[in-house]
Design an enzyme around this catalytic site. Structure first.
Site, PDB file in Angstrom:
ATOM      1  N   GLU A  45       0.823  -1.233  -0.010  1.00  0.00           N
ATOM      2  CA  GLU A  45      -0.148  -0.086  -0.090  1.00  0.00           C
ATOM      3  C   GLU A  45       0.867   1.146   0.071  1.00  0.00           C
ATOM      4  O   GLU A  45       1.676   1.366   1.003  1.00  0.00           O
ATOM      5  CB  GLU A  45      -1.003   0.138   1.170  1.00  0.00           C
ATOM      6  CG  GLU A  45      -1.681   1.303   1.329  1.00  0.00           C
ATOM      7  CD  GLU A  45      -2.685   1.445   2.474  1.00  0.00           C
ATOM      8  OE1 GLU A  45      -2.821   0.370   3.260  1.00  0.00           O
ATOM      9  OE2 GLU A  45      -3.060   2.666   2.818  1.00  0.00           O
ATOM     10  N   ARG A  49       0.220  10.144   1.134  1.00  0.00           N
ATOM     11  CA  ARG A  49       0.360  11.270   2.292  1.00  0.00           C
ATOM     12  C   ARG A  49       1.675  12.044   2.007  1.00  0.00           C
ATOM     13  O   ARG A  49       1.794  13.220   2.865  1.00  0.00           O
ATOM     14  CB  ARG A  49       0.897  10.322   3.699  1.00  0.00           C
ATOM     15  CG  ARG A  49      -0.152   9.587   4.233  1.00  0.00           C
ATOM     16  CD  ARG A  49       0.625   8.630   5.453  1.00  0.00           C
ATOM     17  NE  ARG A  49      -0.449   7.901   6.057  1.00  0.00           N
ATOM     18  CZ  ARG A  49      -0.320   7.024   7.182  1.00  0.00           C
ATOM     19  NH1 ARG A  49       0.749   7.284   7.820  1.00  0.00           N
ATOM     20  NH2 ARG A  49      -1.126   6.268   7.309  1.00  0.00           N
ATOM     21  N   THR A  73      -4.583   6.151   1.129  1.00  0.00           N
ATOM     22  CA  THR A  73      -4.957   7.183   1.433  1.00  0.00           C
ATOM     23  C   THR A  73      -5.536   7.975   0.349  1.00  0.00           C
ATOM     24  O   THR A  73      -5.417   9.144  -0.041  1.00  0.00           O
ATOM     25  CB  THR A  73      -3.481   8.343   1.723  1.00  0.00           C
ATOM     26  OG1 THR A  73      -2.653   7.657   2.466  1.00  0.00           O
ATOM     27  CG2 THR A  73      -4.043   9.290   2.688  1.00  0.00           C
ATOM     28  N   LYS A 133     -11.219  -1.994   4.972  1.00  0.00           N
ATOM     29  CA  LYS A 133     -10.008  -1.816   5.908  1.00  0.00           C
ATOM     30  C   LYS A 133     -10.594  -1.327   7.273  1.00  0.00           C
ATOM     31  O   LYS A 133     -11.817  -0.383   7.261  1.00  0.00           O
ATOM     32  CB  LYS A 133      -9.236  -0.423   5.629  1.00  0.00           C
ATOM     33  CG  LYS A 133      -8.152  -0.020   5.823  1.00  0.00           C
ATOM     34  CD  LYS A 133      -7.026   0.873   4.832  1.00  0.00           C
ATOM     35  CE  LYS A 133      -6.333   1.681   5.853  1.00  0.00           C
ATOM     36  NZ  LYS A 133      -4.927   1.991   5.001  1.00  0.00           N
TER      37      LYS A 133
END
Ligand code: 3PG
Length: 217
Positions: A45, A49, A73, A133
């Site tokens: 992943e 960010r 994100t 998630k």
């Protein structure tokens, strides 16, 4: 949607561990991915960010063919569409806004929204997202909270992230409704900054070993 769901199951079968990666320097992306893949960790992943997140993911997709790159994100439909454009294999979000869920349901990419409440999970599930998630897993209530969600939502499957460690990830994965575990513990910023790729490979091997016997392990 159902095609994307099948593809998500195929992706998750390559787990069960998903490092949550922050790229602070673009040049670290490829060696970091190679170090993880060398340790048997193929699902990555790459978070958005940092400004170099998307470019780092592109570099890994281009240069590390054994890595299976997901974009994390993902906050907006634009993030999602960009992930598709660069050839990401899946996408994840820390949240589940109706706007993002609608865009993901219409898009051709396996997607895991982030949920921390029953209502968020319901918003995801009515659009067909039954693998999500669970974020922030530890702060939101940890294992007791996840076990409580299993009651009313027996069909939901979770990838907990947020506060998991090498030591406790196996406890999470032992839950019947947990299909994968994720976190930044596999890629400490200090080791990335120092180029300690062997240490990252060794931890990846160790983590996989500790997770054997769990989902996909
Ligand atoms: C995520 O984005 O999934 C989490 O922030 C990862 O949490 P961690 O850094 O506590 O592992």
């Amino acid at each position: 949607m159902s095609q994307s769901r099948h593809r998500l199951a195929d992706v998750l079968a390559l787990g069960p561990v998903i490092p949550v990666i922050t790229i602070n320097r673009l040049q670290d992306a490829v060696p970091l991915a190679r170090a993880l893949v060398a340790g048997g960790v193929r699902l990555l992943e790459i978070t958005l960010r940092t400004p170099d997140g998307m470019a780092g993911a592109e570099a890994i997709i281009r240069e590390v063919p054994d890595a299976v790159v997901g974009i994390g994100t993902v906050l907006t439909p634009a993030d999602l569409h960009r992930s598709i454009e660069i050839g990401a294999r899946f996408a994840l979000s820390p949240g589940a806004t109706p706007k993002l869920l609608d865009a993901a349901a219409a898009a051709d990419i396996p997607f895991m929204p982030g949920v921390a409440t029953a209502s968020e999970l319901m918003e995801a599930m009515i659009r067909g997202f039954d693998a999500v998630k669970f974020f922030p897993a530890t702060a939101a209530g940890g294992l007791p909270y996840l076990k409580a969600l299993a009651g009313p939502f027996p069909q939901a499957r979770f990838c907990p992230t947020g506060g998991l460690t090498e030591e406790n990830a196996a406890d999470w994965l032992a839950q019947p409704n947990v299909v994968a575990v994720g976190g930044s513990w596999l890629t400490p910023a200090t080791e990335i900054a120092a180029g300690q790729w062997d240490a990252i490979t060794a931890r990846a091997v160790r983590s996989r070993e500790r997770l054997k016997g769990g989902a996909g392990g």
